[in-house]
Design a protein around this motif. Structure first.
Motif, short mmCIF file in Angstrom:
data_model
loop_
_atom_site.label_atom_id
_atom_site.label_comp_id
_atom_site.label_asym_id
_atom_site.label_seq_id
_atom_site.Cartn_x
_atom_site.Cartn_y
_atom_site.Cartn_z
N ASP A 235 1.02 -1.29 0.02
CA ASP A 235 0.06 -0.19 -0.20
C ASP A 235 0.90 1.09 -0.33
N ARG B 16 0.22 5.33 1.10
CA ARG B 16 -0.36 6.12 0.99
C ARG B 16 -1.37 6.81 1.63
N ASP B 17 -1.86 5.88 2.73
CA ASP B 17 -2.29 6.64 4.26
C ASP B 17 -1.56 7.58 5.17
#
Length: 444
Positions: free
Chosen positions: A245, A270-271
């Motif tokens: 991710d 991504r977060d």
């Protein structure tokens, strides 16, 4: 240990195009295949001779070798010995050609010669003839009290025909070699390679403007070994980004030299979170396994390599030891054609998204602006005292501008200014100097 591990793991992710390029630039694969095939074929032909020994049609028998075992053995020995001699001569001529190309033009042109299919096929023919003759020779037997004599008439006849073919091949090889030594032919080959590379790396989603610097908190991805970044397995890298991710950015383009331990890429969650040390190490290893680092550049993904090959010829031609501005002018013509093709494409850095359209991977590419600056800076440094070279460089800027539809107007303007500064400090005749300065000013 770290370097060898990197090479071994990255080799498992070579793309089919990378494998083809490796095989294409080696002298041994085609001759080796030809040797194995000729041995198998010789065994089959001698078996066929055994089967037809007593049932040979008269019409066919009249066309085949008609001597006894001693004559057949002498003929096969002569064919084998002469073929080895011709093969040695061919290898010697090839080595001399490589030395001439390396010393007179550029050592980076050696790949052009080693990837020459005509050379591969010629060596394969000679070595296949030698292997075929030796294999047939061992089957010839004299008629005595212990064994029945056997002369493989079909195989001996085929060996004779192969020997004639090698003579024709030698003549054709000499003619081919004389053509390959011409600088125009070498430039044409590299130009074709440049065009093929453009077609291979310009497809897909790209953008000319993207932030490549690592943001705060990004995970640095160091090189696992020193060498050129010769290939990026894009699909494998996209899978790694999806698995972790992550958003992965390769800040160095294929063709750059990497130093072991120095970051050349970075990754971010991504977060906006952070990975644990174990996960971060797994991510580093996965990215390392998705790239190939070697000690020789190639044109599979490195669009700057063919440009550098042609530019090397141009710069060496205008060196004081050579003084061949005509070759430099011709090389700049090939560079202008290649850069014009590149200018027509929507150039930028490679961007890859997942199935949901989320940006996952960005790979830096050598853009039109980077390559144009490389060409102009080199020629301005070494060749602006020659009016033909200076005029051809100004023409190159005009030709690329004509093909880029205004997308690279600022880049062209900057390079025109660079050329104008070089012209002002050159030793050109004032008339030529003023003419070229006016042409540069007209395009700014």
């Amino acid at each position: 240990m770290g370097r060898s591990r990197s090479f071994r793991k990255s080799a498992t992710n070579l793309s089919p195009r990378m494998v083809r390029d490796y095989v294409r630039t080696q002298l041994w694969p085609v001759p080796l295949i030809a040797i194995v095939a000729s041995v198998v074929f010789a065994q089959w032909v001698t078996w066929l001779d055994h089967q037809l020994d007593d049932d040979m049609p008269p019409a066919l028998s009249a066309l085949l070798f008609g001597g006894g075992a001693a004559a057949a053995r002498s003929l096969m020995e002569a064919i084998a010995a002469s073929t080895v001699t011709v093969t040695s001569l061919t290898f010697s001529l090839t080595v001399v050609t490589l030395q001439l190309a390396s010393s007179q033009y550029s050592p980076r042109l050696l790949r052009t010669f080693t990837s020459d299919r005509f050379v591969h096929n010629t060596l394969a023919l000679f070595l296949a003839t030698f292997a075929f003759s030796l294999t047939v020779l061992r089957t010839i037997r004299d008629n005595d009290e212990e064994s029945t004599g056997f002369v493989p008439e079909i195989a001996v006849t085929l060996s004779f025909l192969l020997s004639l073919t090698t003579v024709i091949g030698l003549v054709l090889f000499l003619g081919h070699l004389s053509r390959q030594l011409r600088v125009e032919r070498m430039l044409e080959d590299v130009h074709d390679d440049f065009t093929a590379t453009i077609g291979g790396v310009t497809g897909g989603s790209k953008t000319p403007h993207i932030e490549l610097d690592a943001p705060a908190g990004a995970l640095d991805l160091p090189a696992g070994s020193s060498g050129f970044l010769v290939q990026v397995n894009e699909e494998a890298l996209l899978q790694v980004a999806e698995q972790f991710d992550a958003v992965i950015v390769l800040r160095r383009p294929p063709g750059d030299f990497l130093v072991e331990g120095v970051p050349y890429a970075h990754a971010t969650q991504r977060d906006g979170g952070h990975w644990t040390s174990d996960v971060a190490e797994q991510l580093r290893q996965a990215v390392e396994d998705s790239t190939t680092i070697g000690f020789e550049r190639n044109s599979v993904q490195d669009i700057g390599f063919p440009v550098q090959q042609i530019l090397d010829v141009a710069v060496r031609a205008i060196s004081p030891s050579v003084n061949d501005p005509t070759t430099c002018v011709h090389a700049l013509g090939h560079l202008s054609a290649g850069l014009s093709s590149l200018a027509r494409e929507d150039q930028g850095h490679r961007m890859m998204t997942d199935s949901q359209g989320t940006l996952r991977v960005t790979i830096r590419r050598r853009t039109f602006a980077m390559l144009l600056e490389l060409v102009v800076s080199q020629v301005c440094t070494y060749g602006m005292d020659d009016p033909r070279v200076a005029r051809r460089l100004v023409d190159l800027i005009a030709e690329t501008e004509h093909n880029d539809s205004g997308r690279h107007g600022e880049v062209s303007r900057q390079q025109r200014q660079r050329i104008a500064r070089a012209l002002s400090g050159s030793q050109l005749d004032p008339v030529d100097q003023q003419e070229l300065l006016e042409r540069c000013a007209a395009g700014m």
